[in-house]
Write an enzyme that holds these catalytic residues in place. Sequence first.
Site, PDB file in Angstrom:
ATOM      1  NE  ARG A  53       0.345   1.274   3.323  1.00  0.00           N
ATOM      2  CZ  ARG A  53       1.322   2.106   3.561  1.00  0.00           C
ATOM      3  NH1 ARG A  53       2.577   1.692   3.609  1.00  0.00           N
ATOM      4  NH2 ARG A  53       1.122   3.388   3.743  1.00  0.00           N
ATOM      5  N   GLY A  54       0.282   2.416  -0.046  1.00  0.00           N
ATOM      6  CA  GLY A  54       1.057   3.644  -0.162  1.00  0.00           C
ATOM      7  C   GLY A  54       1.058   4.056  -1.628  1.00  0.00           C
ATOM      8  CD  GLN A 205      -2.592   2.223   7.044  1.00  0.00           C
ATOM      9  OE1 GLN A 205      -3.109   2.488   8.126  1.00  0.00           O
ATOM     10  NE2 GLN A 205      -3.304   2.189   5.933  1.00  0.00           N
ATOM     11  CG  ASP A 246      -3.142   8.374  -0.613  1.00  0.00           C
ATOM     12  OD1 ASP A 246      -3.041   8.798   0.548  1.00  0.00           O
ATOM     13  OD2 ASP A 246      -2.720   7.265  -0.976  1.00  0.00           O
ATOM     14  CG  ASN A 256      -2.254  11.474   3.564  1.00  0.00           C
ATOM     15  OD1 ASN A 256      -1.685  10.701   2.772  1.00  0.00           O
ATOM     16  ND2 ASN A 256      -1.861  11.594   4.814  1.00  0.00           N
ATOM     17  CE  LYS A 257      -4.725   5.288   5.102  1.00  0.00           C
ATOM     18  NZ  LYS A 257      -5.749   4.497   4.375  1.00  0.00           N
TER      19      LYS A 257
HETATM   20  O1  MRU Z   1      -4.374   3.057   2.512  1.00  0.00           O
HETATM   21  P1  MRU Z   1      -2.902   3.287   2.330  1.00  0.00           P
HETATM   22  O2  MRU Z   1      -2.074   2.659   3.387  1.00  0.00           O
HETATM   23  O3  MRU Z   1      -2.450   2.948   0.929  1.00  0.00           O
HETATM   24  O4  MRU Z   1      -2.753   4.866   2.498  1.00  0.00           O
HETATM   25  C1  MRU Z   1      -1.479   5.432   2.424  1.00  0.00           C
HETATM   26  C2  MRU Z   1      -1.463   6.882   2.700  1.00  0.00           C
HETATM   27  O5  MRU Z   1      -2.485   7.499   2.934  1.00  0.00           O
HETATM   28  C3  MRU Z   1      -0.144   7.561   2.599  1.00  0.00           C
HETATM   29  O6  MRU Z   1      -0.059   8.620   3.482  1.00  0.00           O
HETATM   30  C4  MRU Z   1       0.033   8.090   1.169  1.00  0.00           C
HETATM   31  O7  MRU Z   1      -0.181   7.061   0.239  1.00  0.00           O
HETATM   32  C5  MRU Z   1       1.355   8.673   0.931  1.00  0.00           C
HETATM   33  S1  MRU Z   1       2.583   7.421   0.900  1.00  0.00           S
HETATM   34  C6  MRU Z   1       4.047   8.013   0.369  1.00  0.00           C
END
Ligand code: MRU
Length: 368
Positions: A53-54, A205, A246, A256-257
């Site tokens: 993920r990320g 995370q 994101d 973002n998250k």
């Molecule tokens: O749901 P995820 O774990 O994929 O979400 C990730 C995030 O929200 C990160 O902060 C974002 O992708 C930036 S990662 C460099």
Amino acid sequence: MPKQGDSRELRTVWWEDGVVKLIDQTRLPGELVILECRDYREVAAAIKEMRLRGAPAIGVAAAYGIALGGNQWAQGSGDSLLGQVKQVAELMRATRPTAVNLFWAVERMLNRAHQVARGERDPGKIQKALLAEAERMAEEDVAVNQRLGRFGAALIKDGDSVLTHCNAGALATVDYGTALGVIRTAHEQGKRVHVYVDETRPYLQGARLTAWELKQLGIPATLITDSMAGHFIHLGRVNLVILGADRIAANGDFANKIGTYSLAVLAKENGIPFYSAAPTSSIDLAIPSGDHIVIEERDAWEVTHFKGIAIAPEGTRAANPAFDVTPNRYLTAIITEEGVIYPPFEEGLRKAVAQVQARRITPFTTSN
Ligand code: MRU
């Protein structure tokens, strides 16, 4: 990241002997397990199930998945290989909706396939070019993060305490990380930095991945639950907030998250800087504002259960948006590989994307 058997540093995702390999992040921090994908459908499933993920990592994994799908095609003409590539691209696009890096990467792979197919009908050459493009994206990702890290580290002072959310470290990218890459660069420059790590409910995370990475890097950190952030910011223990993105809209609103928006409001209320660190591949100039960002809604089970154990009465209804949108007015600046962009954001974002596009001209030769 830990070393492999041959002492090379591990990456989050890579290609080895026709196989896409990735760290299974659902097993961390307990175990370091490498998932081997021999079929492009396994790569798509790994993204969907958040084994990887990320935003940047998802993009590169999808690119490797498309290269793998191209490799799996065995017979017929170049045209039907292109058909297969398009089908694989659709599968990758359907995995997760919010991070624009995924769509950016898929588009880049499709463009490459079409570009090569125009000059070369030989399927082998198209397959080779697709893998070369995915490898190039992986290499670029690491270089971009290191560059972004240097720009961002200038915003951190010796002795600062930084709060971060989710995981925007090496595990969220191919290597090095974005927001965590900024902190890492400051640390490598000899600055004393302490990190408050939001655990990041419900997927954890922060607790599982960011705390793990910071431990590997030897950077002092304190894990807090998300609801403690306001308390520590109010006490003056946090000097700045740095997290990832994101998808960044043309006006600087960004997804973002989930939990990012609350932190942004807290930072503004308490007068501390609030930064998003992201590569230009996270910028979506096609949308004018954050209102156009699709927010992924995940299974309520992630909220009502922990490691398979119910933490709410059976039948409890739960919401689980994986991301939120923070309006641009809360952002102090956006840290990219093209520099630090301050408000008003639109001009700076457009300029950064144009600079990167101008540099990325990949003529096809039979050697790539
Ligand atoms: O749901 P995820 O774990 O994929 O979400 C990730 C995030 O929200 C990160 O902060 C974002 O992708 C930036 S990662 C460099």
